[in-house]
Design a protein around this motif. Structure first.
Motif, PDB file in Angstrom:
ATOM      1  N   THR A  62     -11.051   6.094  -8.564  1.00  0.00           N
ATOM      2  CA  THR A  62     -12.286   6.603  -9.156  1.00  0.00           C
ATOM      3  C   THR A  62     -12.459   8.082  -8.845  1.00  0.00           C
ATOM      4  OG1 THR A  62     -13.594   6.016  -7.204  1.00  0.00           O
ATOM      5  CG2 THR A  62     -13.435   4.366  -8.942  1.00  0.00           C
ATOM      6  N   GLU A  63     -13.223   8.708  -9.689  1.00  0.00           N
ATOM      7  CA  GLU A  63     -13.556  10.111  -9.481  1.00  0.00           C
ATOM      8  C   GLU A  63     -14.639  10.199  -8.407  1.00  0.00           C
ATOM      9  OE1 GLU A  63     -13.648  13.059 -12.911  1.00  0.00           O
ATOM     10  OE2 GLU A  63     -15.767  12.611 -12.568  1.00  0.00           O
ATOM     11  N   VAL A  64     -14.506  11.152  -7.497  1.00  0.00           N
ATOM     12  CA  VAL A  64     -15.461  11.311  -6.406  1.00  0.00           C
ATOM     13  C   VAL A  64     -16.369  12.495  -6.710  1.00  0.00           C
ATOM     14  CG1 VAL A  64     -15.720  11.751  -3.937  1.00  0.00           C
ATOM     15  CG2 VAL A  64     -13.825  10.353  -4.765  1.00  0.00           C
ATOM     16  N   VAL A  65     -17.662  12.287  -6.490  1.00  0.00           N
ATOM     17  CA  VAL A  65     -18.653  13.345  -6.674  1.00  0.00           C
ATOM     18  C   VAL A  65     -19.472  13.471  -5.394  1.00  0.00           C
ATOM     19  CG1 VAL A  65     -18.754  13.063  -9.202  1.00  0.00           C
ATOM     20  CG2 VAL A  65     -20.296  11.749  -7.735  1.00  0.00           C
ATOM     21  N   VAL A  66     -20.316  14.473  -5.345  1.00  0.00           N
ATOM     22  CA  VAL A  66     -21.127  14.729  -4.155  1.00  0.00           C
ATOM     23  C   VAL A  66     -21.949  13.493  -3.772  1.00  0.00           C
ATOM     24  CG1 VAL A  66     -23.042  16.104  -3.246  1.00  0.00           C
ATOM     25  CG2 VAL A  66     -21.173  17.224  -4.461  1.00  0.00           C
ATOM     26  N   GLY A  67     -22.439  12.752  -4.752  1.00  0.00           N
ATOM     27  CA  GLY A  67     -23.214  11.555  -4.462  1.00  0.00           C
ATOM     28  C   GLY A  67     -22.429  10.526  -3.661  1.00  0.00           C
ATOM     29  N   ASP A  68     -21.123  10.449  -3.897  1.00  0.00           N
ATOM     30  CA  ASP A  68     -20.282   9.519  -3.127  1.00  0.00           C
ATOM     31  C   ASP A  68     -20.198   9.958  -1.663  1.00  0.00           C
ATOM     32  OD1 ASP A  68     -19.604   7.911  -5.409  1.00  0.00           O
ATOM     33  OD2 ASP A  68     -18.205   9.503  -6.002  1.00  0.00           O
TER      34      ASP A  68
END
Length: 166
Positions: A62-68
């Protein structure tokens, strides 16, 4: 007053409470700073968490973003963004255009970040193996299973003090 909330023996709960309080020292920066390969550069614990969040995303595909990162670190999105900035400045990750949502930025480990994660996992698991060397392997398995169950069941928005807040 508290007995109405307990389904276990209060003494057992007190033992768990004491153990969890003492375990907080495990992750304090002063107790166990992670030193990079050169033996000089201390790596901030928050950068290790950012790297771990990114690595878990890679493993999950999965793509990781700041929320993760915010979720894993249990911090606000703005705090996670600052942690990500620090890790990016250290060369551990890159901010790249999201392939899912053009309004978002994805996080991608650099080779240095991936290498740091590998070394950190190796160091943590070696330390744990050393600490548990006197334990029976079945006890280690049960301990891991129960601790994972406990961690999985924690509600992220409720801390121990929430019960006593007005």
């Amino acid at each position: 007053m508290y007995d109405t909330y307990m389904c276990s023996d209060p003494t057992d709960i007190a033992v768990l409470d004491d153990a969890l309080l003492r375990l907080r020292r495990l992750w304090s920066a002063s107790r166990s700073p992670f030193v990079d390969d050169d033996g000089i550069t201390a790596v901030d614990v928050s950068s290790l968490i950012v790297v771990e969040a990114c690595a878990r995303g890679v493993e999950a595909g999965t793509e990781v973003v700041v929320g993760d990162v915010a979720e894993l670190a249990d911090v606000t999105a703005s705090t996670a963004s600052r942690l990500v900035d620090r890790a990016a400045q250290a060369g551990l990750l890159l901010r790249v255009e999201s392939s899912i949502d053009a309004r978002r930025t994805a996080l991608q480990l650099t080779p240095a970040g991936a290498s740091l994660r590998e070394r950190a996992v190796t160091a943590r698991t070696a330390w744990l193996a050393d600490q548990l060397q006197e334990w029976d392997p079945a006890e280690v398995r049960i301990f891991g299973t129960l601790l994972a169950r406990f961690a999985d069941g924690l509600a992220p928005s409720r801390g121990p003090g929430d019960r006593f807040s007005p």
